[in-house]
Design an enzyme around this catalytic site. Structure first.
Site, short mmCIF file in Angstrom:
data_model
loop_
_atom_site.label_atom_id
_atom_site.label_comp_id
_atom_site.label_asym_id
_atom_site.label_seq_id
_atom_site.Cartn_x
_atom_site.Cartn_y
_atom_site.Cartn_z
N GLY A 26 0.82 -1.22 0.00
CA GLY A 26 0.00 0.00 0.00
C GLY A 26 0.85 1.26 0.00
O GLY A 26 0.59 2.20 0.76
N ARG B 109 -0.14 5.50 -1.91
CA ARG B 109 -0.73 6.71 -1.34
C ARG B 109 -0.51 6.73 0.18
O ARG B 109 -0.14 5.71 0.77
CB ARG B 109 -2.23 6.75 -1.63
CG ARG B 109 -2.56 6.89 -3.10
CD ARG B 109 -4.06 6.96 -3.34
NE ARG B 109 -4.74 5.69 -3.14
CZ ARG B 109 -5.71 5.48 -2.25
NH1 ARG B 109 -6.15 6.48 -1.49
NH2 ARG B 109 -6.26 4.29 -2.12
N VAL C 259 -3.29 -7.59 -1.21
CA VAL C 259 -2.72 -8.40 -0.11
C VAL C 259 -3.70 -9.44 0.44
O VAL C 259 -3.29 -10.37 1.12
CB VAL C 259 -2.19 -7.53 1.06
CG1 VAL C 259 -1.01 -6.69 0.63
CG2 VAL C 259 -3.29 -6.69 1.69
N TYR D 141 -13.06 -2.71 11.93
CA TYR D 141 -11.73 -2.11 11.78
C TYR D 141 -10.92 -2.33 13.07
O TYR D 141 -9.77 -2.74 13.03
CB TYR D 141 -11.87 -0.61 11.48
CG TYR D 141 -10.57 0.11 11.20
CD1 TYR D 141 -9.92 -0.02 9.98
CD2 TYR D 141 -10.00 0.95 12.15
CE1 TYR D 141 -8.73 0.65 9.72
CE2 TYR D 141 -8.81 1.62 11.91
CZ TYR D 141 -8.18 1.48 10.68
OH TYR D 141 -7.00 2.14 10.43
N LYS E 73 -7.35 -4.45 13.65
CA LYS E 73 -6.11 -3.83 14.13
C LYS E 73 -5.66 -4.47 15.45
O LYS E 73 -4.45 -4.60 15.69
CB LYS E 73 -6.32 -2.32 14.29
CG LYS E 73 -6.55 -1.60 12.96
CD LYS E 73 -5.35 -1.74 12.04
CE LYS E 73 -5.50 -1.04 10.71
NZ LYS E 73 -4.32 -1.14 9.84
N ILE F 11 -3.79 10.55 11.14
CA ILE F 11 -2.81 10.93 10.12
C ILE F 11 -3.56 11.46 8.89
O ILE F 11 -4.55 10.85 8.46
CB ILE F 11 -1.95 9.71 9.71
CG1 ILE F 11 -1.39 8.95 10.93
CG2 ILE F 11 -0.83 10.13 8.75
CD1 ILE F 11 -0.33 9.65 11.74
N1 NAP Z 1 -4.78 7.62 8.16
C1 NAP Z 1 -4.84 7.34 9.44
O1 NAP Z 1 -5.21 8.20 10.27
C2 NAP Z 1 -4.42 6.01 9.97
C3 NAP Z 1 -4.32 5.86 11.35
C4 NAP Z 1 -3.91 4.63 11.88
C5 NAP Z 1 -3.62 3.58 11.04
N2 NAP Z 1 -3.75 3.74 9.68
C6 NAP Z 1 -3.40 2.58 8.86
O2 NAP Z 1 -2.33 2.93 7.99
C7 NAP Z 1 -2.43 2.18 6.79
C8 NAP Z 1 -2.43 3.14 5.59
O3 NAP Z 1 -3.53 4.01 5.74
P1 NAP Z 1 -3.67 5.35 4.88
O4 NAP Z 1 -4.37 6.33 5.73
O5 NAP Z 1 -2.38 5.68 4.26
O6 NAP Z 1 -4.72 4.83 3.76
P2 NAP Z 1 -4.99 5.36 2.27
O7 NAP Z 1 -4.55 6.77 2.14
O8 NAP Z 1 -6.38 4.99 2.00
O9 NAP Z 1 -3.98 4.44 1.38
C9 NAP Z 1 -4.18 3.06 1.39
C10 NAP Z 1 -3.07 2.38 0.63
O10 NAP Z 1 -3.24 0.96 0.76
C11 NAP Z 1 -3.40 0.39 -0.54
N3 NAP Z 1 -4.32 -0.74 -0.47
C12 NAP Z 1 -5.63 -0.73 -0.11
N4 NAP Z 1 -6.13 -1.97 -0.16
C13 NAP Z 1 -5.12 -2.78 -0.55
C14 NAP Z 1 -5.02 -4.16 -0.81
N5 NAP Z 1 -6.06 -4.98 -0.67
N6 NAP Z 1 -3.83 -4.66 -1.22
C15 NAP Z 1 -2.75 -3.83 -1.39
N7 NAP Z 1 -2.80 -2.52 -1.16
C16 NAP Z 1 -3.97 -2.00 -0.75
C17 NAP Z 1 -3.87 1.51 -1.44
O11 NAP Z 1 -3.54 1.22 -2.79
P3 NAP Z 1 -4.32 1.94 -4.05
O12 NAP Z 1 -3.75 3.34 -4.15
O13 NAP Z 1 -3.97 1.10 -5.22
O14 NAP Z 1 -5.76 1.95 -3.70
C18 NAP Z 1 -3.08 2.69 -0.86
O15 NAP Z 1 -1.76 2.67 -1.31
C19 NAP Z 1 -3.71 1.36 6.90
O16 NAP Z 1 -3.39 0.07 7.36
C20 NAP Z 1 -4.51 2.10 7.94
O17 NAP Z 1 -5.43 1.27 8.62
C21 NAP Z 1 -4.14 4.93 9.14
#
Ligand code: NAP
Length: 264
Positions: free
Chosen positions: A9, A12, A64, A168, A172, A201
């Site tokens: 992932g 982005r 994944v 969710y 986690k 984030i």
């Molecule tokens: N943002 C927050 O506040 C926050 C807080 C705590 C934890 N997290 C965790 O951090 C991680 C990244 O979150 P984010 O905020 O960066 O999310 P995001 O901006 O929505 O980006 C998600 C990324 O994961 C990829 N992805 C989604 N489904 C996938 C799959 N089935 N197989 C492979 N890649 C996949 C997407 O690829 P595409 O571009 O091809 O769709 C993208 O690169 C996640 O695990 C999320 O739960 C986020």
């Protein structure tokens, strides 16, 4: 030879931030994405531009949650680089609709468990087997020269009960135990495993709830009163990648502006 990192992932958000920070410190990269090829290629170009020394960055599509895709991702890394020093399990999704735990359906639960928990669990299994092979070939173990790492990006949702997205939170919380399991199993091979728990984030994932969290942060949700950035998480991964925590494994690193602190 540069160390090699595989980041799921990484097209982005947080994964992209991790790739960028690793590029700056000279890692070769496998940038994985699910569907957004254009974003993945942009990350690739930006990583190459940000690197201060010569690196390689390759893009590999793969969902994944699909076993064949995970296998392809590992094979791609093996064929392209012949080694792996760091796996970052970052890919994850939020529920499409936040639904009360008394109403939420199985479809969303299955989707989140498959992508957020089952995917990293079994990708880590495949990668760990390969890392153990590499450690043995290098005469490895805890004092060997090949000291790979595995990072698992969980969330403050691993311990914070949000009953409007139980699926969710459960996915986690599962990652938290997964970190302990792999840390305990892989220590003898010199492979340290870390859980990174990001707080709030700024990414596409939190875009739809921006106004809500703007107000919560201003009101004191986090002692450090700002949104976290993908770079904040990337810098924590760099500390792990550079072996700055050699006697720690199974450790949780909170990248959350102090969200986890209890204050009175
Ligand atoms: N943002 C927050 O506040 C926050 C807080 C705590 C934890 N997290 C965790 O951090 C991680 C990244 O979150 P984010 O905020 O960066 O999310 P995001 O901006 O929505 O980006 C998600 C990324 O994961 C990829 N992805 C989604 N489904 C996938 C799959 N089935 N197989 C492979 N890649 C996949 C997407 O690829 P595409 O571009 O091809 O769709 C993208 O690169 C996640 O695990 C999320 O739960 C986020």
């Amino acid at each position: 030879m540069n160390p090699v990192a595989l980041i799921t992932g990484a097209s982005r958000g947080i994964g992209r931030g991790i790739a960028m920070e690793l590029a700056k410190v000279g890692h070769d990269l496998v940038i994985n994405y699910a569907g957004n090829a254009e974003a993945a290629r942009l990350t690739q170009a930006d990583c190459l531009a940000a690197a201060k020394s010569k690196i390689r960055a390759e893009v590999c599509q793969g969902n994944v949650s699909v076993a064949a895709d995970r296998q392809r991702l590992v094979e791609f890394t093996r064929q392209t680089f012949g080694r792996l020093d760091l796996l970052v399990n970052n890919a994850g999704v939020a529920p499409t609709v936040r639904a009360d735990i008394l109403e939420a359906g199985e479809e969303s639960f299955d989707r989140l468990i498959n992508i957020n928990l089952k995917g990293p669990y079994f990708l880590t299994q495949s990668v760990a087997r390969w890392m153990v092979e590499q450690a043995k070939a290098a005469g490895g173990g805890p004092s060997g020269s090949y000291r790979p790492k595995i990072v698992i990006v969980s969330s403050i949702s691993a311990y914070t009960a949000s009953s409007n997205r139980g699926d969710y939170c459960v996915s986690k919380a599962g990652l938290a135990m997964m970190t302990k399991l792999y840390a305990a199993r892989l220590a003898e091979h010199g492979i340290n495993v870390f859980e990174i728990r990001p707080g709030v984030i700024a990414t596409d994932m939190t875009g739809p709830v921006k106004a809500k969290y703007d107000a919560l942060i201003a009101g004191g949700l986090t002692p450090i009163k700002r949104w976290g950035t993908p770079e904040d998480v990337g810098r924590a991964v760099v500390a792990i990648a550079q072996d700055l925590l050699p006697f720690s494994t199974g450790e949780v690193i909170n990248v959350d502006g102090g969200f986890h602190l209890r204050t009175v």
